[in-house]
Design a protein around this motif. Structure first.
Motif, PDB file in Angstrom:
ATOM      1  N   LYS A 163       2.182 -18.623   3.092  1.00 59.38           N
ATOM      2  CA  LYS A 163       1.187 -19.709   3.017  1.00 59.38           C
ATOM      3  C   LYS A 163       0.680 -20.413   4.292  1.00 59.38           C
ATOM      4  O   LYS A 163      -0.609 -20.469   4.295  1.00 59.38           O
ATOM      5  CB  LYS A 163       1.831 -20.933   1.945  1.00 59.38           C
ATOM      6  CG  LYS A 163       2.045 -20.546   0.813  1.00 59.38           C
ATOM      7  CD  LYS A 163       2.678 -21.300  -0.485  1.00 59.38           C
ATOM      8  CE  LYS A 163       3.973 -22.181   0.272  1.00 59.38           C
ATOM      9  NZ  LYS A 163       5.036 -21.383   0.248  1.00 59.38           N
ATOM     10  N   SER A 164       1.700 -20.677   5.097  1.00 54.19           N
ATOM     11  CA  SER A 164       1.080 -21.459   6.345  1.00 54.19           C
ATOM     12  C   SER A 164       0.379 -20.495   7.291  1.00 54.19           C
ATOM     13  O   SER A 164      -0.746 -20.801   7.841  1.00 54.19           O
ATOM     14  CB  SER A 164       2.377 -22.190   7.041  1.00 54.19           C
ATOM     15  OG  SER A 164       3.237 -22.139   6.231  1.00 54.19           O
ATOM     16  N   SER A 165       0.875 -19.229   7.170  1.00 58.02           N
ATOM     17  CA  SER A 165       0.334 -18.246   8.075  1.00 58.02           C
ATOM     18  C   SER A 165      -1.152 -17.982   7.632  1.00 58.02           C
ATOM     19  O   SER A 165      -1.877 -17.924   8.387  1.00 58.02           O
ATOM     20  CB  SER A 165       1.217 -16.930   8.057  1.00 58.02           C
ATOM     21  OG  SER A 165       2.550 -17.231   8.007  1.00 58.02           O
ATOM     22  N   ILE A 170      -1.393 -10.061   6.740  1.00 53.02           N
ATOM     23  CA  ILE A 170      -2.034 -10.475   8.155  1.00 53.02           C
ATOM     24  C   ILE A 170      -1.896  -9.460   9.142  1.00 53.02           C
ATOM     25  O   ILE A 170      -3.068  -9.185   9.828  1.00 53.02           O
ATOM     26  CB  ILE A 170      -1.008 -11.758   8.287  1.00 53.02           C
ATOM     27  CG1 ILE A 170      -1.414 -12.929   7.477  1.00 53.02           C
ATOM     28  CG2 ILE A 170      -1.454 -12.082   9.659  1.00 53.02           C
ATOM     29  CD1 ILE A 170      -0.575 -14.003   7.666  1.00 53.02           C
ATOM     30  N   ASP A 212       1.452  -4.970   3.832  1.00 49.33           N
ATOM     31  CA  ASP A 212       1.845  -4.026   5.001  1.00 49.33           C
ATOM     32  C   ASP A 212       3.314  -3.523   4.736  1.00 49.33           C
ATOM     33  O   ASP A 212       3.707  -2.490   5.285  1.00 49.33           O
ATOM     34  CB  ASP A 212       1.653  -4.626   6.140  1.00 49.33           C
ATOM     35  CG  ASP A 212       2.227  -5.877   6.510  1.00 49.33           C
ATOM     36  OD1 ASP A 212       3.427  -5.915   7.001  1.00 49.33           O
ATOM     37  OD2 ASP A 212       1.687  -6.984   5.857  1.00 49.33           O
ATOM     38  N   LYS A 218       1.635  -9.753   2.289  1.00 50.20           N
ATOM     39  CA  LYS A 218       2.515  -8.818   2.978  1.00 50.20           C
ATOM     40  C   LYS A 218       2.505  -7.484   2.347  1.00 50.20           C
ATOM     41  O   LYS A 218       3.347  -6.635   2.350  1.00 50.20           O
ATOM     42  CB  LYS A 218       4.196  -9.421   2.792  1.00 50.20           C
ATOM     43  CG  LYS A 218       4.288 -10.652   3.322  1.00 50.20           C
ATOM     44  CD  LYS A 218       5.576 -10.940   3.583  1.00 50.20           C
ATOM     45  CE  LYS A 218       5.729 -12.501   4.009  1.00 50.20           C
ATOM     46  NZ  LYS A 218       7.202 -12.868   4.290  1.00 50.20           N
ATOM     47  N   GLY A 227       8.194 -18.811   2.467  1.00 53.60           N
ATOM     48  CA  GLY A 227       8.248 -17.577   3.180  1.00 53.60           C
ATOM     49  C   GLY A 227       7.238 -16.711   2.674  1.00 53.60           C
ATOM     50  O   GLY A 227       7.395 -15.406   3.412  1.00 53.60           O
TER      51      GLY A 227
HETATM   52  P1  GDP Z   1       5.238 -20.129   3.932  1.00 52.74           P
HETATM   53  O1  GDP Z   1       6.834 -20.560   3.830  1.00 52.74           O
HETATM   54  O2  GDP Z   1       4.894 -19.712   2.547  1.00 52.74           O
HETATM   55  O3  GDP Z   1       4.532 -21.031   4.635  1.00 52.74           O
HETATM   56  O4  GDP Z   1       5.535 -18.631   4.892  1.00 52.74           O
HETATM   57  P2  GDP Z   1       5.253 -18.457   6.333  1.00 52.74           P
HETATM   58  O5  GDP Z   1       3.617 -18.605   6.464  1.00 52.74           O
HETATM   59  O6  GDP Z   1       5.741 -19.355   7.342  1.00 52.74           O
HETATM   60  O7  GDP Z   1       5.674 -17.144   6.637  1.00 52.74           O
HETATM   61  C1  GDP Z   1       6.661 -16.508   6.598  1.00 52.74           C
HETATM   62  C2  GDP Z   1       6.990 -15.353   7.398  1.00 52.74           C
HETATM   63  O8  GDP Z   1       6.480 -14.195   6.794  1.00 52.74           O
HETATM   64  C3  GDP Z   1       6.635 -15.777   8.696  1.00 52.74           C
HETATM   65  O9  GDP Z   1       7.453 -14.859   9.809  1.00 52.74           O
HETATM   66  C4  GDP Z   1       5.276 -15.049   8.932  1.00 52.74           C
HETATM   67  O10 GDP Z   1       4.706 -14.430  10.139  1.00 52.74           O
HETATM   68  C5  GDP Z   1       5.384 -13.978   8.084  1.00 52.74           C
HETATM   69  N1  GDP Z   1       4.192 -12.934   7.208  1.00 52.74           N
HETATM   70  C6  GDP Z   1       3.205 -13.988   6.921  1.00 52.74           C
HETATM   71  N2  GDP Z   1       2.211 -13.049   6.175  1.00 52.74           N
HETATM   72  C7  GDP Z   1       2.916 -11.863   6.502  1.00 52.74           C
HETATM   73  C8  GDP Z   1       2.081 -10.531   6.187  1.00 52.74           C
HETATM   74  O11 GDP Z   1       0.875 -10.360   5.565  1.00 52.74           O
HETATM   75  N3  GDP Z   1       2.949  -9.651   6.359  1.00 52.74           N
HETATM   76  C9  GDP Z   1       4.008  -9.628   7.082  1.00 52.74           C
HETATM   77  N4  GDP Z   1       4.733  -8.305   7.467  1.00 52.74           N
HETATM   78  N5  GDP Z   1       4.880 -10.899   7.499  1.00 52.74           N
HETATM   79  C10 GDP Z   1       3.637 -11.808   7.216  1.00 52.74           C
END
Ligand code: GDP
Length: 312
Positions: free
Chosen positions: A193-195, A165, A136, A134, A190
């Motif tokens: 990881k999954s993204s 991303i 950005d 993140k 959050g």
């Molecule tokens: P996890 O719980 O670690 O698997 O996290 P997720 O993959 O569910 O991501 C949580 C939120 O962060 C989602 O709404 C994603 O779209 C957002 N997200 C993931 N990577 C990025 C990024 O590089 N930049 C931004 N701005 N949001 C991101």
């Protein structure tokens, strides 16, 4: 019978049966042949995903095999038993790297949380790659802060990557990081990881969902571990226990060994049982005062010493 023994990789474990992947890529159902004596840690389960084993064909028709030997491990990860039976649970073996995903904000990952993860990984001898995701979302000042942290951890020997991303920053490198390796991934909920995984392995979430649906129905939820094959010799370990990485009791006297910058100074303090608190002639405190050890790292050391039970 020795010529019929073959080498395989455990790619799924429920604690009672296993999936064994042959070197040719065939996957068999396997179980242990009787009980065999194991060298190494006392754990409630003798083998885990990532273990290399020797197996014999048991039933050609049903494609089942018997596991007859466990090959020596490069490292392993144990979750301490919550029941205080003294026996831990073996989560995975032969892990090439742990990929720790963190974010400066939304959510904020504290350096204390990162340091606990690193200490655990050091204790299990698992190399760590730190991914700052993140990027950005950060303004210039925040970016500079992240770069400063990154510099510190890079100087300690950890791999660093910056990703975003939406900006497609570091995604190719993130993908490359996995190639030819057995990895596990960790980080707060959050952080992305999954993204990130969806980009690297788009069909993985479907497979993962199948397993969690299955696990919800079954009784093996706590012991069910899988290694997802992402490509040739490329695997991601998926185990319910990985999220709790950091649950490990480390003896107070041992803790400094798992801070690389302190480890190299050990043995040089005036007292050989120095805990690096306020003892005279302590080289760790000296290095701290000279700025050779970061204050945040020393602070993490102190807080882990105080709270010896390294639970989060
Ligand atoms: P996890 O719980 O670690 O698997 O996290 P997720 O993959 O569910 O991501 C949580 C939120 O962060 C989602 O709404 C994603 O779209 C957002 N997200 C993931 N990577 C990025 C990024 O590089 N930049 C931004 N701005 N949001 C991101």
């Amino acid at each position: 019978m020795t010529e019929s023994k073959k080498k395989g990789l455990i790619v799924r474990s429920t604690g009672s049966w296993y999936e064994v992947r042959s070197e040719e890529g065939k996957v068999y159902h396997g179980r242990l042949k009787g009980k065999f004596k194991l060298k190494g840690p006392q754990t409630s389960n003798p083998i885990a995903v990532g273990d290399w084993v020797m197996y014999e064909m048991e039933d050609e028709v049903h494609q089942t095999v018997l596991i007859v030997e466990i090959l020596p491990r490069q490292n392993y990860l144990i979750r301490k038993s919550v029941h205080k039976t003294g026996q831990g649970q073996l989560l995975a073996a032969n892990i090439d790297q742990a990929i720790f995903i963190m974010t400066f904000k939304m959510p904020k990952t504290s350096l204390g949380f990162l340091d606990r993860f690193l200490v655990t990984a050091e204790a299990f001898r698992i190399p760590v790659q730190i991914v700052f995701n993140k990027m950005d979302l950060l303004n210039e000042e925040e970016q500079d802060q992240v770069f400063e942290w990154a510099g510190l951890y890079q100087s300690l020997g950890y791999g660093i990557l910056f990703t975003s991303i939406p900006k497609e920053q570091g995604i190719e490198e993130f993908n490359e990081m996995f190639q030819g390796k057995v990895s596990l991934m960790s980080g707060h909920s959050g952080v992305g990881k999954s993204s990130l995984m969806n980009i690297v392995a788009p069909d993985l979430h479907i497979k993962t969902k199948e397993v969690s649906d299955f696990a919800e129905k079954g009784v093996h939820t706590t012991t069910y571990s899988t290694m997802w094959e992402l490509g040739k010799d490329t695997y991601l370990i998926d185990s319910p226990g990985i999220k709790e990485l950091g649950i490990l009791e480390i003896e107070k006297e041992e803790l400094a060994h798992y801070f690389p910058e302190m480890r190299e100074l050990l043995g040089q303090c005036k007292f050989n049982n120095c805990m690096h608190l306020s003892e005279p002639g302590c080289v760790v405190r000296e290095a701290l005062e000279q700025g050779d050890i970061a204050e945040s790292r020393y602070f993490s050391y102190l807080s882990m010493l105080e709270n010896n039970d390294n639970r989060r």
